[in-house]
Design a protein around this motif. Structure first.
Motif, PDB file in Angstrom:
ATOM      1  N   LEU A 183      41.735  38.875  38.950  1.00 14.87           N
ATOM      2  CA  LEU A 183      42.147  37.478  38.903  1.00 14.87           C
ATOM      3  C   LEU A 183      43.531  37.346  39.532  1.00 14.87           C
ATOM      4  O   LEU A 183      44.470  38.036  39.152  1.00 14.87           O
ATOM      5  N   LEU A 184      43.639  36.427  40.503  1.00 10.71           N
ATOM      6  CA  LEU A 184      44.905  36.240  41.207  1.00 10.71           C
ATOM      7  C   LEU A 184      45.580  34.917  40.860  1.00 10.71           C
ATOM      8  O   LEU A 184      46.713  34.682  41.285  1.00 10.71           O
ATOM      9  N   SER A 185      44.898  34.068  40.121  1.00 12.23           N
ATOM     10  CA  SER A 185      45.456  32.751  39.779  1.00 12.23           C
ATOM     11  C   SER A 185      45.472  32.595  38.259  1.00 12.23           C
ATOM     12  O   SER A 185      44.505  32.109  37.671  1.00 12.23           O
ATOM     13  N   PRO A 186      46.549  32.976  37.593  1.00 15.05           N
ATOM     14  CA  PRO A 186      46.589  33.049  36.121  1.00 15.05           C
ATOM     15  C   PRO A 186      46.338  31.731  35.405  1.00 15.05           C
ATOM     16  O   PRO A 186      45.911  31.740  34.243  1.00 15.05           O
ATOM     17  N   LYS A 187      46.559  30.593  36.075  1.00 15.84           N
ATOM     18  CA  LYS A 187      46.389  29.311  35.402  1.00 15.84           C
ATOM     19  C   LYS A 187      44.975  28.745  35.547  1.00 15.84           C
ATOM     20  O   LYS A 187      44.684  27.684  35.000  1.00 15.84           O
ATOM     21  N   ASN A 188      44.104  29.440  36.267  1.00 19.80           N
ATOM     22  CA  ASN A 188      42.779  28.887  36.542  1.00 19.80           C
ATOM     23  C   ASN A 188      41.725  29.957  36.302  1.00 19.80           C
ATOM     24  O   ASN A 188      41.699  30.982  36.982  1.00 19.80           O
TER      25      ASN A 188
END
Length: 508
Positions: A183-188
């Motif tokens: 996962l590269l987008s922690p908020k999504n």
């Protein structure tokens, strides 16, 4: 005269001049296996124009480079909605999204015919050719299809079933692929819109969605090219003597960003270059909704890994395009097959610190479009700079097939055949109109300028105006420059007329 349709040619009289003229005509006309051309339509998903043919990037997309040298590349082609479902329904129906009614992604079959029942008799682009005797086939995502969810389930998505004699849904592993999904987008955490990467051993590429799609497309090409076995009494192929319309949908570089080790090796994330973030104080807030901190929360390292993985996914997709082109050559189909490559919309990778789609920046709405037509070799390799829209593809193929007189009257695009015949032709009056936010925002490209409006009415700070000649990256919004008032009024007027045109009522 309808292109390719030799059956419609006739000569009156029986003079030696007529016979001589007919012989010359046959010599000068391309020879095709069928009376009508085959059509191979190749979709990529979420692909911007930062690819080899458009950027001169060596060894990035060699197969797309090759196709561009064997056709006309449109350098200013634009989608009508920077979101998969609305864009694809627009392309396949030949209608603006506000006309066909598809303004969101919809995963249930029926597409525009379901959403707008008044269009139930209007054939899709593929459906038109099916009605005219073609064998039509779909492989994977042409109309909207959920990636990764729908693909993992093998669902048909928002397909329009009347379009096809045969349809093949890929059940690909996507996020369920072997290996570590990072996962590269922690908020999504929605894997259809977040950023995640997965690096596969090359030995596992054969089970990936696009590899499977290419396999099935190759099998269809072989089936259509080969003769039915002599004396066969078993069931044989559908419409055995018909030309084909084959639509192949590759899902990469749509997220999740999955590719092979060999593809990733070309793009070390440490070498990824983030675009400079320049945002003026007069840029509307609505234009910046897709900025990183609003949705994804990536740090610099994660941004670099995202760009690297996107590029690797593009390269994997390009390899599958190459497999199709190689098969076409092996089967001797290229001499009678129109080949089109396009993406459903563009994609931002950090420009203005915006990411992904649904924005109205140049990088989000401009798309790659290459059209290769046998018999028009004189324009192969030409870059056509005239503005084009993706809804132009439907009337273009109708004309190339020789059916202009039978084209649906409600089509809203214009044929691009004259540009394919003369690649250096530029229409100075051409423009492209794109909407987003369910039609509540739109943008118009005309000449060297882009005008964007967020909302229905003109109010403080909801407009953008860019000069692409001096500012191709759209870094300076000149909307409030006093010396641009005359231009602004012209662009507002053109925008209003384009919006009105795009909302044509087709109710009966």
């Amino acid at each position: 005269m309808a292109l390719f349709n030799l059956n419609q040619l006739y000569l009156k009289g029986n003079t030696s001049f007529s016979r001589y003229f007919f012989i010359i005509l046959l010599i000068l006309t391309p020879v095709f296996t069928n009376a009508q051309p085959n059509i191979l339509l190749i979709f990529s998903d979420d692909l911007n124009t930062r690819i080899g043919p458009y950027m001169g990037i060596d060894e990035h997309t060699p197969n797309l480079d090759r196709l561009a040298k064997e056709g006309v590349m449109f350098t200013q082609a634009y989608c009508q909605y920077p979101l998969c479902g609305p864009s694809r329904a627009s392309i396949m129906s030949g209608l603006y999204p506000s006309t066909n009614g598809v303004l969101v992604n919809d995963d249930s079959p029926g597409s525009y015919k379901k959403i707008n029942p008044s269009l139930k008799e209007h054939p899709s682009m593929a459906g038109f050719f099916r009605e005219h005797g073609y064998f039509t086939a779909r492989v994977s995502k042409i109309f909207h299809m959920g990636v990764p969810g729908g693909i993992e389930r093998g669902d048909p998505g928002g397909d329009e079933p009347d379009s096809w004699d045969y349809a093949f849904n890929v059940m690909g592993p996507e996020t369920l692929s072997p290996g570590e999904l990072e996962l590269l987008s922690p908020k999504n955490f929605h894997y259809g819109s977040n950023f995640a990467r997965l690096i596969l051993p090359d030995s596992l590429q054969y089970y990936q969605t696009d590899y499977i799609a290419a396999n099935q497309a190759i099998a269809i090409l072989e089936s259509r090219a080969k003769e039915v076995a002599s004396g066969a009494t078993n069931k044989v192929k559908i419409k055995p003597d018909a030309p084909f319309f084959l639509a192949v949908g590759f899902v990469r570089p749509h997220v999740p960003l999955i590719s092979t080790e060999s593809c990733f090796a070309n793009y070390p994330y440490e070498e990824s270059v983030l675009p400079p973030v320049v945002v003026g104080d007069n840029v509307p807030k609505q234009a910046l909704i897709r900025q990183n901190n609003n949705i994804w929360g990536m740090n610099e390292l994660q941004k670099k890994k995202t760009i690297s993985a996107y590029m690797a996914s593009v390269k994997f997709m390009d390899e599958q395009v190459g497999r199709l082109l190689e098969t076409m050559d092996q089967l001797d189909l290229r001499k009678n097959t129109i080949v089109i490559f396009l993406s459903d919309h563009g994609y931002n990778l950090g420009e203005h610190d915006c990411w992904a789609k649904t924005s109205l920046w140049e990088g989000t709405v401009r798309v790659p479009l290459v059209i290769s037509v046998p018999g028009m070799e004189k324009t192969y390799g030409v870059k056509c700079e005239s503005i084009a829209e993706l809804i132009d593809l439907y009337p273009t193929l109708v004309e190339l097939g020789g059916y202009s007189d039978e084209a649906p009257e409600i089509l809203q695009g214009k044929s691009l055949v004259k540009y394919i015949e003369n690649g250096n032709l530029v229409d100075n009056n051409a423009e492209a109109f794109t909407i987003t936010n369910r039609g509540n925002a739109g943008t118009l490209v005309f000449g060297n300028y882009r005008y964007t409006r967020w909302g229905e009415d003109i109010n403080n700070n909801n407009e953008e105006l860019y000069n692409h000649e001096s500012d191709p990256e759209e870094l300076e919004n000149i909307i409030d420059h006093p010396d641009q008032n005359k231009l602004l009024e012209e662009m507002r007027k053109r925008f209003n007329l384009a919006k009105q045109k795009s909302q044509k009522s087709i109710m009966k």
